[in-house]
Design a protein around this motif. Structure first.
Motif, PDB file in Angstrom:
ATOM      1  N   ALA A 207       0.816  -1.222   0.000  1.00 51.18           N
ATOM      2  CA  ALA A 207       0.000   0.000   0.000  1.00 51.18           C
ATOM      3  C   ALA A 207       0.848   1.270   0.000  1.00 51.18           C
ATOM      4  CB  ALA A 207      -0.972  -0.014   1.172  1.00 51.18           C
ATOM      5  N   PRO A 208       1.870   1.407   0.870  1.00 54.09           N
ATOM      6  CA  PRO A 208       2.693   2.615   0.788  1.00 54.09           C
ATOM      7  C   PRO A 208       3.427   2.738  -0.542  1.00 54.09           C
ATOM      8  CG  PRO A 208       3.535   1.087   2.472  1.00 54.09           C
ATOM      9  CD  PRO A 208       2.186   0.614   2.072  1.00 54.09           C
ATOM     10  N   LEU A 209       3.836   1.620  -1.134  1.00 49.52           N
ATOM     11  CA  LEU A 209       4.492   1.682  -2.443  1.00 49.52           C
ATOM     12  C   LEU A 209       3.511   2.182  -3.502  1.00 49.52           C
ATOM     13  CD1 LEU A 209       7.224   0.847  -3.936  1.00 49.52           C
ATOM     14  CD2 LEU A 209       5.885  -1.107  -4.741  1.00 49.52           C
ATOM     15  N   GLU A 210       2.281   1.703  -3.454  1.00 46.47           N
ATOM     16  CA  GLU A 210       1.262   2.141  -4.407  1.00 46.47           C
ATOM     17  C   GLU A 210       0.953   3.624  -4.238  1.00 46.47           C
ATOM     18  OE1 GLU A 210      -0.861  -2.282  -4.518  1.00 46.47           O
ATOM     19  OE2 GLU A 210      -1.701  -0.658  -3.294  1.00 46.47           O
ATOM     20  N   ALA A 211       0.962   4.100  -2.996  1.00 47.10           N
ATOM     21  CA  ALA A 211       0.754   5.533  -2.761  1.00 47.10           C
ATOM     22  C   ALA A 211       1.877   6.352  -3.391  1.00 47.10           C
ATOM     23  CB  ALA A 211       0.669   5.803  -1.256  1.00 47.10           C
ATOM     24  N   LEU A 212       3.113   5.889  -3.231  1.00 47.22           N
ATOM     25  CA  LEU A 212       4.252   6.583  -3.841  1.00 47.22           C
ATOM     26  C   LEU A 212       4.129   6.618  -5.356  1.00 47.22           C
ATOM     27  CD1 LEU A 212       7.268   5.269  -1.713  1.00 47.22           C
ATOM     28  CD2 LEU A 212       6.445   7.628  -1.837  1.00 47.22           C
ATOM     29  N   ALA A 213       3.661   5.510  -5.944  1.00 44.87           N
ATOM     30  CA  ALA A 213       3.490   5.463  -7.393  1.00 44.87           C
ATOM     31  C   ALA A 213       2.454   6.479  -7.870  1.00 44.87           C
ATOM     32  CB  ALA A 213       3.082   4.060  -7.831  1.00 44.87           C
ATOM     33  N   GLY A 215       2.339   9.400  -6.572  1.00 40.51           N
ATOM     34  CA  GLY A 215       2.928  10.702  -6.279  1.00 40.51           C
ATOM     35  C   GLY A 215       2.712  11.176  -4.860  1.00 40.51           C
ATOM     36  N   THR A 216       2.215  10.294  -3.985  1.00 37.12           N
ATOM     37  CA  THR A 216       1.921  10.673  -2.600  1.00 37.12           C
ATOM     38  C   THR A 216       3.051  10.243  -1.679  1.00 37.12           C
ATOM     39  OG1 THR A 216      -0.441  10.410  -3.038  1.00 37.12           O
ATOM     40  CG2 THR A 216       0.245  10.442  -0.727  1.00 37.12           C
ATOM     41  N   PRO A 217       3.730  11.190  -1.029  1.00 42.88           N
ATOM     42  CA  PRO A 217       4.826  10.839  -0.114  1.00 42.88           C
ATOM     43  C   PRO A 217       4.339   9.953   1.030  1.00 42.88           C
ATOM     44  CG  PRO A 217       4.770  13.202  -0.565  1.00 42.88           C
ATOM     45  CD  PRO A 217       3.492  12.636  -1.093  1.00 42.88           C
ATOM     46  N   VAL A 218       5.271   9.221   1.633  1.00 40.08           N
ATOM     47  CA  VAL A 218       4.918   8.278   2.699  1.00 40.08           C
ATOM     48  C   VAL A 218       5.635   8.642   3.994  1.00 40.08           C
ATOM     49  CG1 VAL A 218       5.154   5.880   3.484  1.00 40.08           C
ATOM     50  CG2 VAL A 218       4.420   6.359   1.137  1.00 40.08           C
ATOM     51  N   ILE A 219       4.882   8.643   5.074  1.00 35.11           N
ATOM     52  CA  ILE A 219       5.431   8.772   6.419  1.00 35.11           C
ATOM     53  C   ILE A 219       5.294   7.394   7.058  1.00 35.11           C
ATOM     54  CG2 ILE A 219       5.236   9.895   8.668  1.00 35.11           C
ATOM     55  CD1 ILE A 219       3.845  12.246   7.189  1.00 35.11           C
ATOM     56  N   ALA A 267       6.964   9.731  -8.125  1.00 34.58           N
ATOM     57  CA  ALA A 267       6.101   8.757  -8.784  1.00 34.58           C
ATOM     58  C   ALA A 267       6.849   8.049  -9.914  1.00 34.58           C
ATOM     59  CB  ALA A 267       4.849   9.434  -9.331  1.00 34.58           C
ATOM     60  N   THR A 268       7.571   8.814 -10.708  1.00 35.92           N
ATOM     61  CA  THR A 268       8.314   8.236 -11.830  1.00 35.92           C
ATOM     62  C   THR A 268       9.389   7.278 -11.352  1.00 35.92           C
ATOM     63  OG1 THR A 268       7.920  10.195 -13.201  1.00 35.92           O
ATOM     64  CG2 THR A 268       9.743   8.767 -13.840  1.00 35.92           C
ATOM     65  N   SER A 269      10.103   7.653 -10.307  1.00 36.08           N
ATOM     66  CA  SER A 269      11.192   6.797  -9.803  1.00 36.08           C
ATOM     67  C   SER A 269      10.657   5.471  -9.283  1.00 36.08           C
ATOM     68  CB  SER A 269      11.975   7.520  -8.702  1.00 36.08           C
ATOM     69  OG  SER A 269      11.176   7.726  -7.544  1.00 36.08           O
ATOM     70  N   GLN A 271       7.651   4.032 -10.111  1.00 32.20           N
ATOM     71  CA  GLN A 271       7.061   3.274 -11.216  1.00 32.20           C
ATOM     72  C   GLN A 271       8.134   2.568 -12.036  1.00 32.20           C
ATOM     73  OE1 GLN A 271       4.757   6.199 -13.331  1.00 32.20           O
ATOM     74  NE2 GLN A 271       3.477   6.612 -11.559  1.00 32.20           N
ATOM     75  N   THR A 272       9.305   3.196 -12.171  1.00 31.04           N
ATOM     76  CA  THR A 272      10.393   2.587 -12.936  1.00 31.04           C
ATOM     77  C   THR A 272      11.041   1.439 -12.161  1.00 31.04           C
ATOM     78  OG1 THR A 272      10.871   4.696 -14.041  1.00 31.04           O
ATOM     79  CG2 THR A 272      12.605   3.028 -14.056  1.00 31.04           C
ATOM     80  N   ALA A 273      11.357   1.680 -10.897  1.00 33.10           N
ATOM     81  CA  ALA A 273      12.088   0.688 -10.099  1.00 33.10           C
ATOM     82  C   ALA A 273      11.254  -0.544  -9.788  1.00 33.10           C
ATOM     83  CB  ALA A 273      12.575   1.329  -8.803  1.00 33.10           C
ATOM     84  N   TYR A 274       9.922  -0.387  -9.646  1.00 33.26           N
ATOM     85  CA  TYR A 274       9.077  -1.510  -9.224  1.00 33.26           C
ATOM     86  C   TYR A 274       8.093  -1.945 -10.309  1.00 33.26           C
ATOM     87  CZ  TYR A 274      10.972  -0.833  -4.574  1.00 33.26           C
ATOM     88  OH  TYR A 274      11.827  -0.736  -3.494  1.00 33.26           O
ATOM     89  N   SER A 275       8.390  -1.602 -11.554  1.00 38.52           N
ATOM     90  CA  SER A 275       7.535  -2.045 -12.656  1.00 38.52           C
ATOM     91  C   SER A 275       7.608  -3.556 -12.790  1.00 38.52           C
ATOM     92  CB  SER A 275       7.974  -1.391 -13.966  1.00 38.52           C
ATOM     93  OG  SER A 275       9.248  -1.895 -14.355  1.00 38.52           O
ATOM     94  N   ARG A 276       6.622  -4.136 -13.464  1.00 35.19           N
ATOM     95  CA  ARG A 276       6.633  -5.585 -13.684  1.00 35.19           C
ATOM     96  C   ARG A 276       7.854  -5.999 -14.486  1.00 35.19           C
ATOM     97  NH1 ARG A 276       0.133  -6.443 -14.960  1.00 35.19           N
ATOM     98  NH2 ARG A 276      -0.570  -6.199 -12.800  1.00 35.19           N
TER      99      ARG A 276
END
Length: 290
Positions: A207-213, A215-219, A267-269, A271-276
């Protein structure tokens, strides 16, 4: 064993098998059968139980898992901390292969929320998610921040729901949602200022990874998996106590404009690092090496 034999009859003998979750009794049987057939296997692990070793583990369970890991051609885990714990337990090298990102989670251009309430979101209501820690952290901020909106996604027990409402009704606008589709969840992430992860233990943190994707920062608390992707450029990490979490939330609130400006970049970073494609390449390398 019958299922494996049927698959071999229909599809042929595999070059390598991938076993997900080594503590399953069925998977333990599968690994023994594969070994007897001379088929190598890769053992992939995601269970948060390994983050609490030795608590909750019998000697029998540990022995079975160590034997399975040492018989595997390769071992993988979904995060760095889990990899470290498994290597310590088994004495085997454990490669990190994270979970791939669902492509429906992406950034959406929107107007900055610089004057409105601080909009926070969290997913999951089980005991390990520690919603009580979020509630206590927000109470610490009472009178410090003018307005806070907290969205909680997940089926809350009546006890949890009434606890949150009673604890926060005077300070926070609490919004509870039982469940939603991935597309609906992506929209919620996109409209939030920050995602809050307050868990005790997370082997990965989808869930936090999906939020980052989105564009939402994570605490996040320092709880394992999220430490791989929550960095100084994607959010804030805190200790596992309400005061530390409150300090991070307050620090974030004073720099909303800064974090909003970074949404596209983070978001871009992610999406690139954790893409399928990226995760698939990592897994392919492990499988080929085995």
């Amino acid at each position: 064993s019958n299922l494996i034999d049927t698959c071999i009859r229909r599809c042929g003998t595999p070059d390598v098998a991938n076993i997900h979750w080594g503590l399953s009794a069925a998977n333990q049987c599968a690994m023994v059968h594969l070994k007897n057939l001379g088929i190598p296997y890769v053992l992939s692990e995601h269970s948060s139980r390994f983050l609490t070793i030795p608590k909750g583990f019998s000697q029998f369970e540990q022995s079975c898992y160590v034997d399975a890991a040492r018989s595997a051609s390769a071992n993988t885990a979904v995060s760095s901390l889990l990899s470290k714990r498994l290597s310590q337990l088994t004495g085997c090298t454990t490669f990190v292969v994270p979970n791939p990102l669902n492509p429906c989670f992406a950034n959406l251009s929107r107007q900055p929320n610089l004057e409105g309430p601080l909009r926070l979101i969290t997913v999951g209501t089980g005991e390990i998610k520690r919603l009580d820690r979020i509630a206590e952290a927000l109470l610490e901020l009472k009178g410090t921040l003018p307005a806070i909106q907290l969205t909680v996604i997940g089926r809350c027990s009546r006890k949890v729901s009434s606890y949150l409402q009673a604890l926060l009704k005077s300070t926070v606008d609490v919004r509870l949602f039982d469940s939603m589709t991935s597309a609906e969840l992506a929209t919620k992430f996109q409209n939030a200022d920050a995602y809050i992860c307050s868990s005790d233990h997370e082997t990965f943190g989808s869930a936090p990874l999906e939020a980052l994707a989105c564009g939402t920062p994570v605490i996040s608390t320092m709880c394992g998996g999220p430490e791989d992707f929550v960095t100084a450029t994607t959010g804030l990490l805190c200790d596992r106590n309400p005061r530390s979490l409150a300090q991070c939330i307050y620090s974030f609130s004073t720099r909303k404009e800064y974090w909003f400006a970074k949404r596209d970049e983070l978001a871009t970073s992610i999406q690139t690092a954790y893409s399928r494609a990226s995760v698939g390449l990592q897994l392919r390398k492990v499988l080929e090496s085995s």
